[in-house]
Design an enzyme around this catalytic site. Structure first.
Site, PDB file in Angstrom:
ATOM      1  N   ASP A 182      44.930  83.499   5.083  1.00 36.32           N
ATOM      2  CA  ASP A 182      45.668  82.751   6.128  1.00 36.32           C
ATOM      3  C   ASP A 182      45.049  81.177   6.218  1.00 36.32           C
ATOM      4  OD1 ASP A 182      47.179  82.423   8.300  1.00 36.32           O
ATOM      5  OD2 ASP A 182      45.678  83.134   9.753  1.00 36.32           O
ATOM      6  N   ASN A 225      56.632  87.135   9.864  1.00 34.06           N
ATOM      7  CA  ASN A 225      56.822  85.520   9.197  1.00 34.06           C
ATOM      8  C   ASN A 225      58.358  85.324   9.059  1.00 34.06           C
ATOM      9  OD1 ASN A 225      54.063  86.093   6.916  1.00 34.06           O
ATOM     10  ND2 ASN A 225      54.135  84.929   9.052  1.00 34.06           N
TER      11      ASN A 225
HETATM   12  C1  IPE Z   1      49.321  87.093   8.793  1.00 34.54           C
HETATM   13  O1  IPE Z   1      49.197  85.501   8.876  1.00 34.54           O
HETATM   14  C2  IPE Z   1      50.253  86.862   7.376  1.00 34.54           C
HETATM   15  C3  IPE Z   1      49.941  86.711   6.073  1.00 34.54           C
HETATM   16  C4  IPE Z   1      48.872  86.130   6.070  1.00 34.54           C
HETATM   17  C5  IPE Z   1      50.836  86.733   5.153  1.00 34.54           C
HETATM   18  P1  IPE Z   1      49.932  84.823  10.169  1.00 34.54           P
HETATM   19  O2  IPE Z   1      49.587  83.338   9.939  1.00 34.54           O
HETATM   20  O3  IPE Z   1      51.377  85.266  10.100  1.00 34.54           O
HETATM   21  O4  IPE Z   1      49.299  85.833  11.403  1.00 34.54           O
HETATM   22  P2  IPE Z   1      49.486  85.201  12.768  1.00 34.54           P
HETATM   23  O5  IPE Z   1      50.979  84.598  13.253  1.00 34.54           O
HETATM   24  O6  IPE Z   1      48.332  84.178  13.178  1.00 34.54           O
HETATM   25  O7  IPE Z   1      48.805  86.352  13.738  1.00 34.54           O
HETATM   26  C1  IPE Z   2      49.151  82.068   5.282  1.00 34.92           C
HETATM   27  O1  IPE Z   2      49.029  80.784   5.954  1.00 34.92           O
HETATM   28  C2  IPE Z   2      50.225  82.257   4.546  1.00 34.92           C
HETATM   29  C3  IPE Z   2      51.459  83.079   5.281  1.00 34.92           C
HETATM   30  C4  IPE Z   2      51.541  83.508   6.341  1.00 34.92           C
HETATM   31  C5  IPE Z   2      52.544  83.035   4.354  1.00 34.92           C
HETATM   32  P1  IPE Z   2      49.741  80.184   7.121  1.00 34.92           P
HETATM   33  O2  IPE Z   2      51.156  79.687   6.749  1.00 34.92           O
HETATM   34  O3  IPE Z   2      49.687  81.174   8.202  1.00 34.92           O
HETATM   35  O4  IPE Z   2      48.747  79.063   7.630  1.00 34.92           O
HETATM   36  P2  IPE Z   2      48.388  78.842   9.083  1.00 34.92           P
HETATM   37  O5  IPE Z   2      47.821  79.944   9.632  1.00 34.92           O
HETATM   38  O6  IPE Z   2      49.747  78.395   9.934  1.00 34.92           O
HETATM   39  O7  IPE Z   2      47.645  77.506   9.065  1.00 34.92           O
HETATM   40 MG    MG Z   3      48.642  81.808   9.725  1.00 32.91          MG
END
Ligand code: IPE
Ligand code: IPE
Ligand code: MG
Length: 261
Positions: free
Chosen positions: A38, A86
């Site tokens: 993340d 997502n």
């Molecule tokens: C979890 O991260 C999913 C992945 C790392 C692929 P998210 O960024 O989607 O999670 P939330 O929305 O903060 O819970």
């Molecule tokens: C994790 O990074 C990757 C995916 C969920 C695909 P994020 O895209 O969630 O990054 P933040 O949490 O918005 O910083």
């Molecule tokens: Mg995230």
């Protein structure tokens, strides 16, 4: 073997220069590490870049961490690449991620195969384009008989969705008279999980400061240890990965019982 991440004796990255690496208790290594990668977006924002630049940078981290895990001798590494939630993101970002997966498979397949990686995808593959599904199947087929690290990529994966699919399969077997409800136990469920064949998840790592599962491995994490860091995924290093393993080695895993004295 992959060139050892920590180098040979006397090299600039000699493992003896890395006290953390020496501190890994090899008797208490996790067999299966799962990572919620993340913070790509926050990393990019911090650099004044657009969010997608964070995903590109995140792929580089993934390559390093896979190598590290493989070199250390971790049996299975599972990474959360795209959740069933997502899809709520802007179309442009989702599209970018799909292209990134496809590019990653294209570019990395050969090297992973040479390194004996066994790639496997977790999640609802039918959510992806035909072309991407084909790539996924080809990658899995190519590496099926390899002998190295099991590398699970959770894509269009949600723990609840996985359990719903398991329940549907089991319900179908009951309806067809092939299984009696009384015969359903934990093993029955395990057999139908996307992770079937991987050792139990010992350690879940989440980067970027949030402390939640976000629908990741709900069943499998029942007795996992958790390790969190504020570091955004693109900045996560092999050294920090090792730090998590060191900490894991110190945890007292009681599984409901009492500490062995
Ligand atoms: C979890 O991260 C999913 C992945 C790392 C692929 P998210 O960024 O989607 O999670 P939330 O929305 O903060 O819970
Ligand atoms: C994790 O990074 C990757 C995916 C969920 C695909 P994020 O895209 O969630 O990054 P933040 O949490 O918005 O910083
Ligand atoms: Mg995230």
């Amino acid at each position: 073997m992959w060139k050892k991440i920590f180098g040979g004796k006397g090299s600039p990255s000699d493992s003896s220069n890395l006290p953390l690496f020496d501190r890994i208790d090899r008797e208490r290594l996790p067999r299966h590490v799962a990572v919620i990668m993340d913070g790509n977006g926050r990393w990019a924002q911090g650099q004044g870049l657009i969010r997608t630049a964070g995903h590109t940078a995140g792929v580089k981290t993934l390559k390093r961490i896979l190598k590290t895990a493989s070199d250390i001798g971790i049996e299975a590494l599972t990474v959360y690449a795209f959740s069933t939630e997502n899809w709520k993101r802007p179309h442009g970002e989702v599209d970018f991620l799909m292209k990134l997966f496809s590019e990653y498979l294209d570019k990395e397949l050969q090297e992973m195969n040479e390194e004996q990686v066994r790639i496997h995808f977790l999640g609802r593959m039918e959510g992806f384009s035909e072309a991407l599904q084909r790539q996924v199947r080809q990658a899995e087929d190519l590496m099926r008989n390899n002998t190295g690290i099991r590398f699970n990529i959770a894509a269009n994966y949600g723990g609840q969705d996985e359990l719903v699919r398991v329940m549907q399969t089991i319900a179908r077997q009951v309806a067809e008279g092939k299984l009696s409800p009384e015969a359903i136990d934990e093993q029955t469920v395990e057999r139908h999980l996307d992770t079937y064949g991987s050792p139990p998840v010992d350690l879940v790592i989440r980067t970027s400061g949030d402390m939640r599962l976000s629908n990741f491995l709900l069943w499998q994490a029942a007795y996992a240890e958790f390790w969190f860091t504020d570091t955004n995924w693109p900045d996560f290093t092999p050294e920090e990965f090792v730090e998590a393993l060191v900490e894991f080695g110190k945890r007292d895993r009681r599984f409901g019982g009492l500490t062995k004295k």
